[in-house]
Design an enzyme around this catalytic site. Structure first.
Site, PDB file in Angstrom:
ATOM      1  N   SER A 175      38.145   6.883   4.790  1.00 53.67           N
ATOM      2  CA  SER A 175      37.040   6.713   5.312  1.00 53.67           C
ATOM      3  C   SER A 175      35.990   6.169   4.301  1.00 53.67           C
ATOM      4  O   SER A 175      36.097   6.493   3.106  1.00 53.67           O
ATOM      5  CB  SER A 175      36.797   8.106   5.660  1.00 53.67           C
ATOM      6  OG  SER A 175      37.471   8.615   6.790  1.00 53.67           O
ATOM      7  N   ASP A 212       5.397  -0.420   4.511  1.00 54.26           N
ATOM      8  CA  ASP A 212       4.078  -1.236   5.413  1.00 54.26           C
ATOM      9  C   ASP A 212       4.436  -2.561   5.411  1.00 54.26           C
ATOM     10  O   ASP A 212       3.548  -3.152   6.086  1.00 54.26           O
ATOM     11  CB  ASP A 212       3.010  -0.562   4.831  1.00 54.26           C
ATOM     12  CG  ASP A 212       2.852  -1.080   3.201  1.00 54.26           C
ATOM     13  OD1 ASP A 212       3.793  -1.004   2.705  1.00 54.26           O
ATOM     14  OD2 ASP A 212       1.845  -1.590   2.977  1.00 54.26           O
ATOM     15  N   GLU A 254       9.520 -17.839  -8.103  1.00 52.84           N
ATOM     16  CA  GLU A 254      10.228 -16.707  -8.048  1.00 52.84           C
ATOM     17  C   GLU A 254      10.674 -16.876  -6.416  1.00 52.84           C
ATOM     18  O   GLU A 254       9.664 -16.872  -5.743  1.00 52.84           O
ATOM     19  CB  GLU A 254      10.187 -15.426  -8.453  1.00 52.84           C
ATOM     20  CG  GLU A 254       9.899 -15.276 -10.193  1.00 52.84           C
ATOM     21  CD  GLU A 254       9.862 -14.161 -10.577  1.00 52.84           C
ATOM     22  OE1 GLU A 254      10.403 -13.034  -9.743  1.00 52.84           O
ATOM     23  OE2 GLU A 254       8.974 -13.889 -11.382  1.00 52.84           O
ATOM     24  N   HIS A 272      30.236  11.140   6.845  1.00 51.93           N
ATOM     25  CA  HIS A 272      30.862  12.600   6.622  1.00 51.93           C
ATOM     26  C   HIS A 272      31.468  12.705   5.437  1.00 51.93           C
ATOM     27  O   HIS A 272      32.233  13.586   5.071  1.00 51.93           O
ATOM     28  CB  HIS A 272      32.006  12.650   7.553  1.00 51.93           C
ATOM     29  CG  HIS A 272      33.093  11.408   7.711  1.00 51.93           C
ATOM     30  ND1 HIS A 272      32.961  10.366   8.308  1.00 51.93           N
ATOM     31  CD2 HIS A 272      34.390  11.296   7.138  1.00 51.93           C
ATOM     32  CE1 HIS A 272      33.982   9.726   8.143  1.00 51.93           C
ATOM     33  NE2 HIS A 272      34.728  10.533   7.444  1.00 51.93           N
ATOM     34  N   ASP A 306      10.865 -14.806  -3.180  1.00 52.05           N
ATOM     35  CA  ASP A 306      10.524 -13.525  -2.716  1.00 52.05           C
ATOM     36  C   ASP A 306      11.152 -13.200  -1.122  1.00 52.05           C
ATOM     37  O   ASP A 306      11.606 -11.997  -0.783  1.00 52.05           O
ATOM     38  CB  ASP A 306       9.176 -13.280  -2.847  1.00 52.05           C
ATOM     39  CG  ASP A 306       8.642 -13.041  -4.270  1.00 52.05           C
ATOM     40  OD1 ASP A 306       8.843 -12.045  -4.876  1.00 52.05           O
ATOM     41  OD2 ASP A 306       7.897 -14.015  -4.869  1.00 52.05           O
ATOM     42  N   ASP A 360      45.142  13.369 -11.730  1.00 54.27           N
ATOM     43  CA  ASP A 360      44.287  14.498 -11.198  1.00 54.27           C
ATOM     44  C   ASP A 360      43.476  13.753 -10.008  1.00 54.27           C
ATOM     45  O   ASP A 360      42.895  14.656  -9.127  1.00 54.27           O
ATOM     46  CB  ASP A 360      43.174  14.908 -12.067  1.00 54.27           C
ATOM     47  CG  ASP A 360      44.241  15.800 -13.361  1.00 54.27           C
ATOM     48  OD1 ASP A 360      45.133  16.027 -13.050  1.00 54.27           O
ATOM     49  OD2 ASP A 360      43.323  15.656 -14.369  1.00 54.27           O
ATOM     50  N   ASP A 370       9.284 -19.235   0.511  1.00 52.01           N
ATOM     51  CA  ASP A 370       7.978 -19.242  -0.187  1.00 52.01           C
ATOM     52  C   ASP A 370       8.180 -20.057  -1.353  1.00 52.01           C
ATOM     53  O   ASP A 370       7.103 -20.429  -1.877  1.00 52.01           O
ATOM     54  CB  ASP A 370       7.958 -17.762  -0.574  1.00 52.01           C
ATOM     55  CG  ASP A 370       9.137 -17.163  -1.608  1.00 52.01           C
ATOM     56  OD1 ASP A 370      10.140 -17.258  -0.790  1.00 52.01           O
ATOM     57  OD2 ASP A 370       8.952 -16.822  -2.587  1.00 52.01           O
ATOM     58  N   GLU A 371       9.154 -20.760  -1.638  1.00 50.52           N
ATOM     59  CA  GLU A 371       9.233 -21.721  -2.780  1.00 50.52           C
ATOM     60  C   GLU A 371       9.617 -22.995  -2.352  1.00 50.52           C
ATOM     61  O   GLU A 371      10.053 -23.751  -2.891  1.00 50.52           O
ATOM     62  CB  GLU A 371      10.471 -21.263  -3.765  1.00 50.52           C
ATOM     63  CG  GLU A 371      10.279 -19.957  -4.210  1.00 50.52           C
ATOM     64  CD  GLU A 371       8.684 -19.825  -5.127  1.00 50.52           C
ATOM     65  OE1 GLU A 371       8.493 -20.806  -6.052  1.00 50.52           O
ATOM     66  OE2 GLU A 371       8.070 -18.883  -5.196  1.00 50.52           O
ATOM     67  N   ASP A 407       0.782  -1.218  -0.025  1.00 49.94           N
ATOM     68  CA  ASP A 407       0.045   0.128  -0.086  1.00 49.94           C
ATOM     69  C   ASP A 407       0.900   1.190   0.100  1.00 49.94           C
ATOM     70  O   ASP A 407       0.465   2.201  -0.410  1.00 49.94           O
ATOM     71  CB  ASP A 407      -1.105   0.013   1.303  1.00 49.94           C
ATOM     72  CG  ASP A 407      -2.069  -1.131   1.166  1.00 49.94           C
ATOM     73  OD1 ASP A 407      -3.083  -0.896   0.317  1.00 49.94           O
ATOM     74  OD2 ASP A 407      -1.738  -2.106   1.801  1.00 49.94           O
TER      75      ASP A 407
END
Length: 449
Positions: A391, A181, A209, A316, A211, A341, A217-218, A175
């Site tokens: 850094s 969310d 696929e 920074h 996810d 350079d 999920d597979e 959503d």
């Protein structure tokens, strides 16, 4: 990955993957069709009122003169968010006003295009599109989100500042439009709950696929229900048009290729040594994730390429209001040989590295300056250390399979190479949730969970 792709600006790319990389820096490179670049995919908003961001949608396909309404069937907030993003409304759509009744003055053609999106696309041309008919007098539409006020207490504030109802969170539907969310969900009101506390749509389960980050999920799927490519739009010219380009196959191929890229694994094998005095010069391809950040004519900081369009560095090192000034340089091994350079410190011209150890006494060493978000690392005698100009560079740890993970980011320290004063690094794990929201969970390794 397999066929040339065209952008909205009619620029030709070798494949869809290359086009999406270019889109990161210029939205004019959004996908439009396959090559050759003849015509573009156009999204039109028809409305009978002055509210420009609201109305019925029509699509004009490349090499097609007709404009097609979008079928109301299977049109959800996922598709509406993509449509609004394509119309330059970055926050997506309202969950309401997804269907509109055709007025008598509007052509009530029966033929329409059925559009199905996963929700992460930036244009409807990337979604699955099939020609269909609808006997209903309704057609798909959008009401794009443009509000800027603060969210109420009974609402959820998305990362993109969009306000949605709290009961719309953790329901498997994007959503917010940026997936914020559906993150950090201990359970799901609807959809499928991943172990990493992400909610995904139920129709993404067993679709061929991965996810969820850890792939559950597979797991246990007899046969992927959506792995086979659907036929392109019937009755539409078989020449170049967006719907003949199998985006699902392209995206699936990219996902399948990611593990073979061995993220975090150097391209060459290198022998470990127990102790390095000072540090040593890096070899070509030894640290493919290392980048240099060029600010004007100087290189004062490093960074870590973490995938997609993203480089991780120290705060920074950059200024958010001057992002256009920075250039990311990859494979910069020898600064003298590359470009005179780009010199920051005059005494260091070559990328160097060294073995250091994590230390736990820094709250004492740097009393009042060392916090939970920091990590200390170095050697007891100070013989190996990061210094000015380093850094933003990575503190890398490797697992038993020699896969490298970003453990810290070079931040600060007491001078350089001083015994008893190790370097201080940003603790990346502390910022895992923030990083995942910025870059998308698909770029975050399961080992970080």
């Amino acid at each position: 990955m397999t066929i040339g792709a065209c952008s909205e600006s009619r620029k030709s790319f070798m494949n869809y993957c290359q086009l999406k990389s270019a889109e990161c820096t210029n939205t004019r490179h959004r996908f439009s069709s396959e090559t050759p670049c003849v015509g573009t995919f156009e999204l039109l908003l028809k409305n009978g009122n002055p509210t420009k961001q609201k109305g019925i949608l029509k699509i004009k396909l490349p090499r097609q003169n007709s404009e097609f309404f979008v079928c109301p069937e299977k049109w959800t907030i996922a598709e509406a968010n993509v449509a609004c993003r394509q119309l330059q409304y970055s926050q997506g759509a309202f969950s309401e006003d997804l269907q509109y009744n055709l007025s008598e003055t509007v052509d009530s053609q029966m033929e329409c295009l059925q559009v199905t999106c996963r929700g992460s696309e930036t244009t409807l041309a990337e979604c699955s599109i099939k020609k269909s008919t609808s006997t209903s007098n309704m057609r798909a539409g959008v009401s794009c989100y443009t509000e800027t006020h603060e969210c109420r207490e009974d609402q959820f504030t998305c990362v993109n500042r969009k306000c949605i109802a709290r009961n719309q969170t953790c329901n498997g539907q994007n959503d917010c439009g940026d997936l914020s969310d559906e993150l950090c969900c201990t359970g799901c009101r609807a959809g499928f709950h991943c172990r990493s506390d992400i909610c995904i749509p139920q129709n993404h389960v067993c679709d061929g696929e991965v996810d969820c980050i850890s792939g559950e999920d597979e797991v246990g799927c007899k046969e992927p229900t959506a792995a086979k490519s659907e036929n392109p739009v019937s009755g539409v010219d078989e020449g170049s048009n967006a719907v003949n380009y199998d985006i699902n196959a392209e995206r699936r191929l990219i996902k399948e290729s990611i593990p073979s890229l061995s993220c975090g694994v150097a391209k060459q094998e290198h022998t470990r040594v127990k102790r390095i005095v000072g540090g040593q010069k890096a070899e070509k391809n030894q640290f493919p994730w290392q980048v240099a950040i060029k600010d004007g004519s100087k290189v004062n900081c490093g960074g870590i390429y973490i995938g997609g369009c993203f480089v991780l560095t120290a705060a920074h090192c950059v200024r958010s209001d001057q992002a256009h000034k920075y250039r990311i340089i990859v494979e910069l091994l020898d600064r003298l040989a590359y470009d005179k350079d780009t010199l920051g410190l005059s005494k260091v011209f070559h990328l160097k590295w060294g073995h250091i150890e994590l230390m736990n006494n820094c709250s004492t060493v740097y009393k009042g300056r060392f916090f939970d978000k920091m990590e200390c690392a170095g050697t007891n005698d100070g013989s190996i250390d990061s210094c000015k100009g380093d850094s933003g560079g990575p503190l890398i740890c490797r697992d038993a399979e020699n896969v490298a993970y970003v453990w810290g980011i070079v931040s600060w320290g007491e001078n350089c190479g001083v015994a008893g004063y190790p370097g201080v690094y940003t603790k990346v794990a502390h910022y895992f949730e923030w990083i995942s929201r910025q870059v998308g969970r698909s770029l975050i390794a399961k080992h970080n969970i």
